[in-house]
Scaffold this motif. Sequence first.
Motif: not given
Length: 946
Positions: A52-56, A92-98, A103-112, A259-265
């Motif tokens: 994200a620092k590079e994008v900023q 890039s595919r390295n932009f992929s932390n999570f 409780d696995v009710s949600y997951i936070s994801l970087e965009p790649a 980063e986006i955090t989704y509620y899991t289903v």
Amino acid sequence: MLEAKYQDFYDQIIHKIPKEKIFTDKLHTLAYGTDASFYRLIPKIVIKTDNAKEVQDIIELSNSMNLSITFRAGGTSLSGQAISDSILIITSRNFSNFKIASDVSYISLEPALTGAQVNGLLARYSKKIGPDPASINAAMIGGIAANNASGMCCGISQNSYKTLKSMKLIFSDGTKLDTSCEKSKDSFRKTHGEFLKNLKSFSDDTKANEELRAKIERKYKIKNTCGYSLNSLIDFDDEFEILEHLIIGSEGTLAFIEEITYYTVEDLKDKASTLIYFKDIKEACSAVTKLKLAKEAKTINVEAVELMDRAGLASIENDPAMPVFIKDFDEKVTALLIETRAISDEQLDIQTAQIEELLSEFSVVRDIYFTKNVAEYTLYWKIRKGLFPAVGAVRETGTTVIIEDVAYPIECLAEATLELQELFKKHNYSEALIFGHALEGNFHFVFTQDFSDPKEVKRYDDFMNDVVHSVAVKYQGSLKAEHGTGRNMAAFIEVEWGYDAYMMMKKIKNLFDPKGLLNPGVIINDDAQAHLKNLKTLPATNEIVDKCIECGFCEPTCPSNELSLTPRQRIVVNREISRLESIGEHKEAKEYKDLYQYDGIETCATCSLCSSACPVKIDTGNLTKHLRAEQISDTSKSIANFVANNFSATLKGVRIGLHSANFIHKVLGTPSMETVTKTFRDLSRNTLPKWSITMPKATSININFEQKVSNKKVVYFPSCITRSMGLNDASQEEKQLFDVTVELLQKAGYQILFPQNLPNLCCGMPFSSKGFNDAAHTKSAQLEDALLHVSEFGEYPILCDTSPCTKKMLESFSHKLNIYEPIEFALEFLTKELEFTAIEEPITIHTTCSSRKMGLEDKFNSLAKLCSTNVIIPADVKCCGFAGDRGFNFPELNKSALRYLKEQTSGAKMAFSTSKTCEIGLSDESGLDYNSIFYLVNKVTKSKNL
């Protein structure tokens, strides 16, 4: 040369972002600037960002210089929203932390991260994310959210909009916001108070406008990604809730999703699917309407209903996996692919019976049959997901394939669909077909189009205007249900939404992006001809790849996808070279060829995994082999033929070289050896091969050993690698692979037969991978003849200890012989003769490309689990990138392909595969000692007859 303003930008940004991640040359800007749409813009600058620092930094600099920027993730978007003629930022595919919640009710994801990767992370918990686009294996999270992509099963209840928990965003001025963090929101209130005030007023005004509010409520009862997510203005009162939900579907025109955090289903594991064939499309659509109403009334449980019209069925009826009876259907038959899921197998039976009962009144041409067989229903869905690219494969070369994406209110589905078919006839799109998410009234229609002819462009324009009027005006549907507005429908937003709504969208764009620098021309575009500009052509280049529609499904499997080019990008460049040559621009074509040598030819692993991901099996590896063959001089061919005809002497030379390297290593020690060899490699400009501690020592084999006569016979062909390359200095093993294999076969009670003239035999792969086709054919023919005779023309099974060699034999031999590599041989033969006792030590395995293409991935997993109770399988490692001997000369390919290996094999004590050269690279990048799976099988087994 760059324009002055872009040169100035470049000169400044290289101080903040590594220069090797910034591209301005014609090859990379063309290749990286291509997406799956039928539009093309070539960016001035492409930047691959890892964080994200590079994008900023890029956003802040571009904002200060008034330069527009576009964000791109996986590039599977279909409406022209991920292209640019300015600055293109690729995650890039390295932009992929999570991060997964406890409780696995949600997951936070970087965009790649791709959607498939995310679902893989959640699978162990019986969870998944809601969005499920057909491109989920290739589409990245950033794009899925930015387009509000939905798909087969999620409908409008589990898409990104409905399952969003929070976001981290970067705005057009470089400001960052984390909507899950009160401190971040407080800071944003202080710096952007007026922004939030305006956003609140937009919401209040919309809620107060009864006509507009009613329209929004009505239009979002069906899928709709046309324009901005105006439903956020009436669904929420909190400014930050409104803000983050406006970002969903905004296609990078409002902010960057860090980063986006989704509620899991829930991901219910008990599933059943059926393909039901109705007499015509009206009958099928009527059935869909009844299914939808019953689902809403909660009298049935149906997860997905996918429609495929007769033209769609025709496009896949020749697939060997499809039922032969499809070919006999008349021209009106229409299929529905229906899936239901349940909490138990018993409940699943109840649900399938309910669906069958509900559909009993409709005319079908085959009996309804639900399958619970995973292989069967997986095939159904794979075929459905591949329909769009499959249509592209049968188009006339030089034309493009267009997929449109509309949604109708369910109550008028049959009528509207029949009218759509009439529009096909009116504008002479006789090849057009319809398929899609019928349960949501969402259909895709596909047709081929020639954009090189102005008359054809006019026909397309006339057709689209009729479609727009039919869908948006007459039936009050959505012009874009899930593919996003892009450039494709930007000119028609006001037609669909009306003046008030469109003006509100303009206000939103101006609020978030007052300078209009974020992805200009997308969503908000007052050019009524925008959909007809910057159209992409697909010129012929080579019949091996001419079917490609540049969908990008191949890219995640490619080992060079972060190093150089992907299969899609290689095809794009080759098409441009062919186009230039066809118009006489040979100088520019030569410039592309020179640039292409490293990125396109030298760093292609030719693993052909791209063909396994491609819906129409395009093998870009074969294109690379073809291009390599074209570059071979007569002198090189003569040398290759000499080597082939003196193969045993060649292997002796290999052994001498390995002996010499090993001797020097012993004298110098590992640190000095690495320093010296690296120095020489640098001085040679990387023409000398890389040395590492995992470099094998020389070995030779002795086939003259004592054997017992047995009625169980096996032909053993030890590969040339096994006959020349042994263990490395770091290995803890003591025996060579040949000796282990012999010991294992004898333990199982086999008498071992060897082909005549073994020292001179080779499958031909070392030659074919470099383009020496004549030499490859010679060696293959020699080996086939030898194996025919020793196996008594196929009476005895033939074992090769190396998977790539086995695959080469199966592909090249003209006679049908029973040839096995280690995995399948162990499961089919050794399990009958040997008793397995699984060890508890954690192990890891690597399924080679050849094994994957032979369908052995699951079998390898099964064999490994017979041997160990703790098997670690790295999720993001496909091809190792060593590619025969290419890993010696281009180790960066191996390193890039295995960048996740060490992390994802953490905890493993032993490591196994089925190819020596792969094992060299795997060992080098993981720190583990990879060996043939036969070592482990030998370790954990004893004869059942003892």
